[in-house]
Write an enzyme that holds these catalytic residues in place. Structure first.
Site, short mmCIF file in Angstrom:
data_model
loop_
_atom_site.label_atom_id
_atom_site.label_comp_id
_atom_site.label_asym_id
_atom_site.label_seq_id
_atom_site.Cartn_x
_atom_site.Cartn_y
_atom_site.Cartn_z
CB ILE A 68 27.25 53.66 -5.41
CG1 ILE A 68 26.63 54.67 -4.20
CG2 ILE A 68 28.75 53.80 -5.26
CD1 ILE A 68 27.05 56.26 -4.26
CB ALA A 85 11.43 46.78 4.72
CG ASP A 128 25.13 33.42 3.62
OD1 ASP A 128 24.69 34.49 3.77
OD2 ASP A 128 24.34 32.70 2.89
CB VAL A 129 26.60 38.37 6.63
CG1 VAL A 129 28.32 38.51 6.33
CG2 VAL A 129 25.87 38.91 5.55
CE1 TYR A 154 19.58 47.11 -0.77
CE2 TYR A 154 18.75 49.08 -1.50
CZ TYR A 154 19.76 48.77 -1.12
OH TYR A 154 21.09 49.17 -1.31
CB SER A 198 33.74 39.29 -3.35
OG SER A 198 32.29 39.93 -3.62
NE ARG A 199 29.86 40.60 -6.56
CZ ARG A 199 28.62 41.02 -6.71
NH1 ARG A 199 28.31 42.14 -7.19
NH2 ARG A 199 27.64 40.08 -6.19
CB SER A 247 20.16 52.34 0.68
OG SER A 247 19.51 52.85 -0.26
#
Ligand code: NAP
Length: 244
Positions: free
Chosen positions: A185, A154, A60-61, A152, A11-12, A139
């Site tokens: 980014i 983990a 929602d994944v 994040y 979506s973005r 990441s």
């Protein structure tokens, strides 16, 4: 017949750019978002300007039943999925002492759980087709760690382990599985950072600029293409040299 790419969280930000970049390459796009809105309809229009179809699949994944639905709708529309990009992700940064259980679990459930949920569903079709590309957004902090991002980091380290394991499981079916580890980014995710924090990060980037969504999308394009047909189980770092 055109190839089909399913991109989660498009979506973005980076996901949106991946969808547009792959559409320019001639892929039909299945664009996952949590909730359709004006912005998402504009992305669909931009994609369809490239003479390819764009299907919006809400979901929602982090919910397995939504991942099932996202996959089913894509197959019903296009009959195949050639490329899956697990891009959907969130941050909830906090030092461990102050981190609530919910802040840990929601980041793990969306980033890592979501990657599992969608991959589990999509890979079944790819295995039958005996071909496919799975590209997971990790990441650099999944490699280096980062204070304030234990949840994040983990989740992203988990994605790297997941990617390598699946690459080994699925290689015999001609399904290549790789991860991309972006650095800093420019998107909504990083726009929330205070300017002094951003300046400090920029100082540590040898290329002296923040990355763009295009920088990441171009690597997705490569990993989806025939040019990368001997690459699997890898983590491609896209960070302007920050991590080295
Ligand atoms: P972003 O601008 O915050 O966009 C995140 C996207 O994920 C949005 O489309 C969001 O949808 C979607 N999303 C979040 N939770 C979802 C869920 N449960 N189900 C489906 N979609 C969901 O982030 P970004 O910077 O583009 O990041 C994209 C990916 O790259 C993430 O995995 C992120 O961890 C990774 N990454 C980013 C950076 C960076 O510097 N930006 C660095 C390293 C890795 P809504 O619009 O509904 O919220």
């Amino acid at each position: 017949m055109n190839k089909v790419a399913l991109i989660t969280g498009a979506s973005r930000g980076i996901g949106k750019q991946i969808a547009i970049t792959l559409a320019k390459e001639g892929y039909e796009i299945s664009l996952n978002c949590r909730k359709q809105n004006e912005e998402v309809l504009k992305i669909k229009e931009e994609i369809e300007n490239n003479n390819v179809k764009c299907l919006i699949v809400e979901g929602d994944v982090s919910k397995f039943e939504d991942a099932e639905k996202i996959t089913k709708q894509t197959i019903e529309e296009f009959g195949q999925i050639d490329v899956l990009v697990n891009n959907a992700g969130i941050t909830k940064d906090m030092l461990l002492l102050r981190m609530k259980e919910e802040e840990f679990k929601s980041v793990i459930n969306i980033n890592l759980g979501g990657t599992f949920n969608v991959t589990k569903n999509v890979s079944a079709y790819m295995m039958k087709a005996r071909k496919g590309r799975i590209i997971n957004l990790a990441s650099v902090v999944g490699i280096s760690g980062n204070a304030g991002q234990s949840n994040y980091a983990a989740s992203k380290a988990g994605i790297i382990g997941f990617t390598k394991s699946l690459a080994k499981e699925l290689a015999s079916r001609n399904i290549l599985v790789n991860a991309i580890a972006p650095g800093f980014i420019k998107t909504d995710m990083t726009d929330v950072l205070k300017s002094d924090v951003k300046d400090k990060i920029l100082e540590e980037i040898p290329l002296k600029r923040e990355g763009t969504a295009e920088d990441v999308a171009n690597v997705v394009k490569f990993l989806a293409s025939n040019d990368s047909s001997y690459i699997t189980g890898q983590v491609i770092v896209v960070d302007g040299g920050m991590l080295m």
